[in-house]
Scaffold this motif. Structure first.
Motif, PDB file in Angstrom:
ATOM      1  N   SER A   1       0.825  -1.205   0.000  1.00 51.90           N
ATOM      2  CA  SER A   1       0.000   0.000   0.000  1.00 51.90           C
ATOM      3  C   SER A   1       0.863   1.261   0.000  1.00 51.90           C
ATOM      4  CB  SER A   1      -0.906  -0.018   1.239  1.00 51.90           C
ATOM      5  OG  SER A   1      -1.785   1.075   1.258  1.00 51.90           O
ATOM      6  N   ASP A   2       0.246   2.369  -0.399  1.00 49.49           N
ATOM      7  CA  ASP A   2       0.897   3.678  -0.393  1.00 49.49           C
ATOM      8  C   ASP A   2      -0.143   4.681   0.099  1.00 49.49           C
ATOM      9  OD1 ASP A   2       1.873   6.273  -1.115  1.00 49.49           O
ATOM     10  OD2 ASP A   2       3.055   5.436  -2.741  1.00 49.49           O
ATOM     11  N   PHE A   3       0.220   5.488   1.088  1.00 53.77           N
ATOM     12  CA  PHE A   3      -0.732   6.459   1.625  1.00 53.77           C
ATOM     13  C   PHE A   3      -1.213   7.462   0.571  1.00 53.77           C
ATOM     14  CE2 PHE A   3       1.228   5.591   5.968  1.00 53.77           C
ATOM     15  CZ  PHE A   3       0.107   4.936   6.451  1.00 53.77           C
ATOM     16  N   ALA A   4      -0.456   7.615  -0.523  1.00 49.80           N
ATOM     17  CA  ALA A   4      -0.857   8.552  -1.577  1.00 49.80           C
ATOM     18  C   ALA A   4      -1.694   7.885  -2.663  1.00 49.80           C
ATOM     19  CB  ALA A   4       0.386   9.188  -2.212  1.00 49.80           C
ATOM     20  N   CYS A   5      -1.956   6.600  -2.517  1.00 56.59           N
ATOM     21  CA  CYS A   5      -2.662   5.828  -3.543  1.00 56.59           C
ATOM     22  C   CYS A   5      -4.173   5.974  -3.411  1.00 56.59           C
ATOM     23  CB  CYS A   5      -2.243   4.365  -3.443  1.00 56.59           C
ATOM     24  SG  CYS A   5      -3.237   3.233  -4.428  1.00 56.59           S
ATOM     25  N   THR A   6      -4.797   6.477  -4.466  1.00 56.21           N
ATOM     26  CA  THR A   6      -6.247   6.667  -4.473  1.00 56.21           C
ATOM     27  C   THR A   6      -6.985   5.343  -4.308  1.00 56.21           C
ATOM     28  OG1 THR A   6      -6.050   8.600  -5.909  1.00 56.21           O
ATOM     29  CG2 THR A   6      -8.205   7.530  -5.820  1.00 56.21           C
ATOM     30  N   TYR A   7      -6.528   4.312  -5.013  1.00 53.10           N
ATOM     31  CA  TYR A   7      -7.206   3.021  -4.957  1.00 53.10           C
ATOM     32  C   TYR A   7      -7.003   2.334  -3.613  1.00 53.10           C
ATOM     33  CZ  TYR A   7      -7.521   3.960  -9.921  1.00 53.10           C
ATOM     34  OH  TYR A   7      -7.779   4.555 -11.138  1.00 53.10           O
TER      35      TYR A   7
ATOM     36  N   PRO B   1       6.084  12.145  -4.352  1.00 52.75           N
ATOM     37  CA  PRO B   1       7.409  12.433  -3.776  1.00 52.75           C
ATOM     38  C   PRO B   1       7.412  12.346  -2.252  1.00 52.75           C
ATOM     39  CG  PRO B   1       6.884  14.013  -5.498  1.00 52.75           C
ATOM     40  CD  PRO B   1       5.634  13.224  -5.257  1.00 52.75           C
ATOM     41  N   THR B   2       6.257  12.601  -1.642  1.00 55.67           N
ATOM     42  CA  THR B   2       6.170  12.557  -0.174  1.00 55.67           C
ATOM     43  C   THR B   2       5.759  11.183   0.358  1.00 55.67           C
ATOM     44  OG1 THR B   2       3.936  13.471  -0.445  1.00 55.67           O
ATOM     45  CG2 THR B   2       5.701  15.021   0.139  1.00 55.67           C
ATOM     46  N   SER B   3       5.531  10.226  -0.543  1.00 52.10           N
ATOM     47  CA  SER B   3       5.135   8.886  -0.097  1.00 52.10           C
ATOM     48  C   SER B   3       6.147   8.253   0.857  1.00 52.10           C
ATOM     49  CB  SER B   3       4.913   7.967  -1.302  1.00 52.10           C
ATOM     50  OG  SER B   3       3.751   8.316  -2.020  1.00 52.10           O
ATOM     51  N   PRO B   4       7.470   8.345   0.574  1.00 50.73           N
ATOM     52  CA  PRO B   4       8.431   7.735   1.501  1.00 50.73           C
ATOM     53  C   PRO B   4       8.388   8.346   2.898  1.00 50.73           C
ATOM     54  CG  PRO B   4       9.457   8.114  -0.631  1.00 50.73           C
ATOM     55  CD  PRO B   4       8.133   8.819  -0.658  1.00 50.73           C
ATOM     56  N   VAL B   5       8.141   9.655   2.973  1.00 54.52           N
ATOM     57  CA  VAL B   5       8.081  10.327   4.274  1.00 54.52           C
ATOM     58  C   VAL B   5       6.873   9.820   5.056  1.00 54.52           C
ATOM     59  CG1 VAL B   5       7.923  12.551   5.451  1.00 54.52           C
ATOM     60  CG2 VAL B   5       9.223  12.360   3.313  1.00 54.52           C
ATOM     61  N   ALA B   6       5.735   9.714   4.374  1.00 55.09           N
ATOM     62  CA  ALA B   6       4.527   9.227   5.029  1.00 55.09           C
ATOM     63  C   ALA B   6       4.698   7.775   5.472  1.00 55.09           C
ATOM     64  CB  ALA B   6       3.335   9.355   4.081  1.00 55.09           C
ATOM     65  N   ALA B   7       5.311   6.956   4.610  1.00 49.56           N
ATOM     66  CA  ALA B   7       5.528   5.548   4.950  1.00 49.56           C
ATOM     67  C   ALA B   7       6.444   5.416   6.155  1.00 49.56           C
ATOM     68  CB  ALA B   7       6.114   4.818   3.752  1.00 49.56           C
ATOM     69  N   ALA B   8       7.510   6.226   6.186  1.00 54.89           N
ATOM     70  CA  ALA B   8       8.444   6.178   7.309  1.00 54.89           C
ATOM     71  C   ALA B   8       7.755   6.565   8.616  1.00 54.89           C
ATOM     72  CB  ALA B   8       9.626   7.101   7.034  1.00 54.89           C
ATOM     73  N   MET B   9       6.879   7.559   8.561  1.00 52.24           N
ATOM     74  CA  MET B   9       6.149   7.945   9.758  1.00 52.24           C
ATOM     75  C   MET B   9       5.175   6.846  10.168  1.00 52.24           C
ATOM     76  SD  MET B   9       5.966  10.210  12.111  1.00 52.24           S
ATOM     77  CE  MET B   9       6.639  11.772  11.511  1.00 52.24           C
ATOM     78  N   GLY B  10       4.632   6.123   9.194  1.00 56.98           N
ATOM     79  CA  GLY B  10       3.767   4.997   9.512  1.00 56.98           C
ATOM     80  C   GLY B  10       4.517   3.926  10.289  1.00 56.98           C
ATOM     81  N   LEU B  11       5.757   3.654   9.880  1.00 63.23           N
ATOM     82  CA  LEU B  11       6.562   2.661  10.591  1.00 63.23           C
ATOM     83  C   LEU B  11       6.965   3.176  11.970  1.00 63.23           C
ATOM     84  CD1 LEU B  11       8.789   1.351   7.663  1.00 63.23           C
ATOM     85  CD2 LEU B  11       6.691   0.352   8.601  1.00 63.23           C
ATOM     86  N   ALA B  12       7.176   4.480  12.068  1.00 61.12           N
ATOM     87  CA  ALA B  12       7.452   5.075  13.384  1.00 61.12           C
ATOM     88  C   ALA B  12       6.234   4.938  14.291  1.00 61.12           C
ATOM     89  CB  ALA B  12       7.838   6.544  13.227  1.00 61.12           C
ATOM     90  N   ALA B  13       5.048   5.099  13.733  1.00 62.51           N
ATOM     91  CA  ALA B  13       3.818   4.912  14.506  1.00 62.51           C
ATOM     92  C   ALA B  13       3.684   3.458  14.948  1.00 62.51           C
ATOM     93  CB  ALA B  13       2.603   5.317  13.671  1.00 62.51           C
TER      94      ALA B  13
END
Length: 252
Positions: free
Chosen positions: A109-115, A145-157
């Motif tokens: 999954s990707d937090f920026a993914c519409t589907y 471009p911000t997907s990796p930042v969001a994903a990293a914060m998800g793993l931090a959560a």
């Protein structure tokens, strides 16, 4: 549908055409071998046998989708066997559903993914209806471009035991800009200082790189992708398709 990784959507026709040729070759070879073993044809008769199969497929094209589905299933089994159990080993805390569940669903999954966002209600309903389901989240940050930042914060959560809350907040926001990521982190109740430190740790980057590696090995070209048992489902397939795959995996 799924948002792409590297393969354009226009390639789907070429993929289907290639699969059709593979099916044709496989069926021709199978028919020839059966006849050869029975002593009905010699080695020189292969071309004639393949022509018979070719003509049959042209007359009955409705069998191709089923044959291609079976071919995809066999390829998926081979690809999954090559990875082994590593695919199902979640990053600590990046799990939804029952952490001790007997059936495992891996979600790319990707937090920026519409589907992916559109699939959230289906995933929530699936988890609610299957108390023995463990959902391993694998972030594939490829869309924005911000997907990796969001994903990293998800793993931090996940490290703070608050992955589910952050996951829901991010998809509810519908964006992965810095303000939305911070707002989701606050809404999930994260210790922001701790989360920011955790998000830049080498193990987080290693996890994201491993997910991209898994995707390439499995031929995944977009998100969302769901893996359960020996099935790989690509795109926003809906709850019914996911439930059927989970039920099949439970029986195996």
């Amino acid at each position: 549908m799924a948002e792409p990784l590297s393969q354009p959507r226009s390639s789907s026709f070429l993929t289907l055409a290639g699969l059709a040729l593979l099916v044709l070759g496989a069926l021709g070879g199978w028919a020839f071998e059966r006849q050869r073993m029975a002593g009905a044809v010699s080695g020189s008769g292969r071309a004639a046998m393949e022509k018979v199969v070719h003509d049959y497929l042209l007359t009955h094209p409705e069998i191709l989708p089923e044959a291609m589905d079976r071919l995809r299933a066999k390829e998926s089994q081979k690809q999954l066997a090559g990875i082994g159990s590593r695919l199902y080993e979640a990053y600590p805390g990046a799990i939804m559903g029952n952490p001790q569940g007997k059936v495992t669903l891996v979600a790319f999954s990707d937090f920026a993914c519409t589907y992916c966002r559109q699939s959230e209600p289906a995933l929530a309903a699936l988890i609610a209806e299957n108390p023995d389901l463990k959902v391993v989240i694998r972030h594939l940050p490829i869309i924005a471009p911000t997907s990796p930042v969001a994903a990293a914060m998800g793993l931090a959560a996940a490290e703070q035991g608050k992955y589910g809350a952050f996951h829901s907040a991010m998809f509810a926001a519908g964006r992965t800009d810095p303000a939305s990521i911070e707002a989701a982190a606050r809404l999930a109740g994260l210790d922001l200082a701790r989360a920011r430190t955790a998000a830049v740790q080498p193990k987080v980057q290693a996890e994201l790189e491993a997910n991209i590696g898994f995707a390439r090995t499995l031929g995944i070209n977009g998100t969302p992708v769901w893996i359960v048992g020996d099935q790989i489902l690509q795109g926003a397939v809906g709850k019914d398709a996911l439930a059927e795959a989970v039920a099949t995996a439970r029986k195996s």
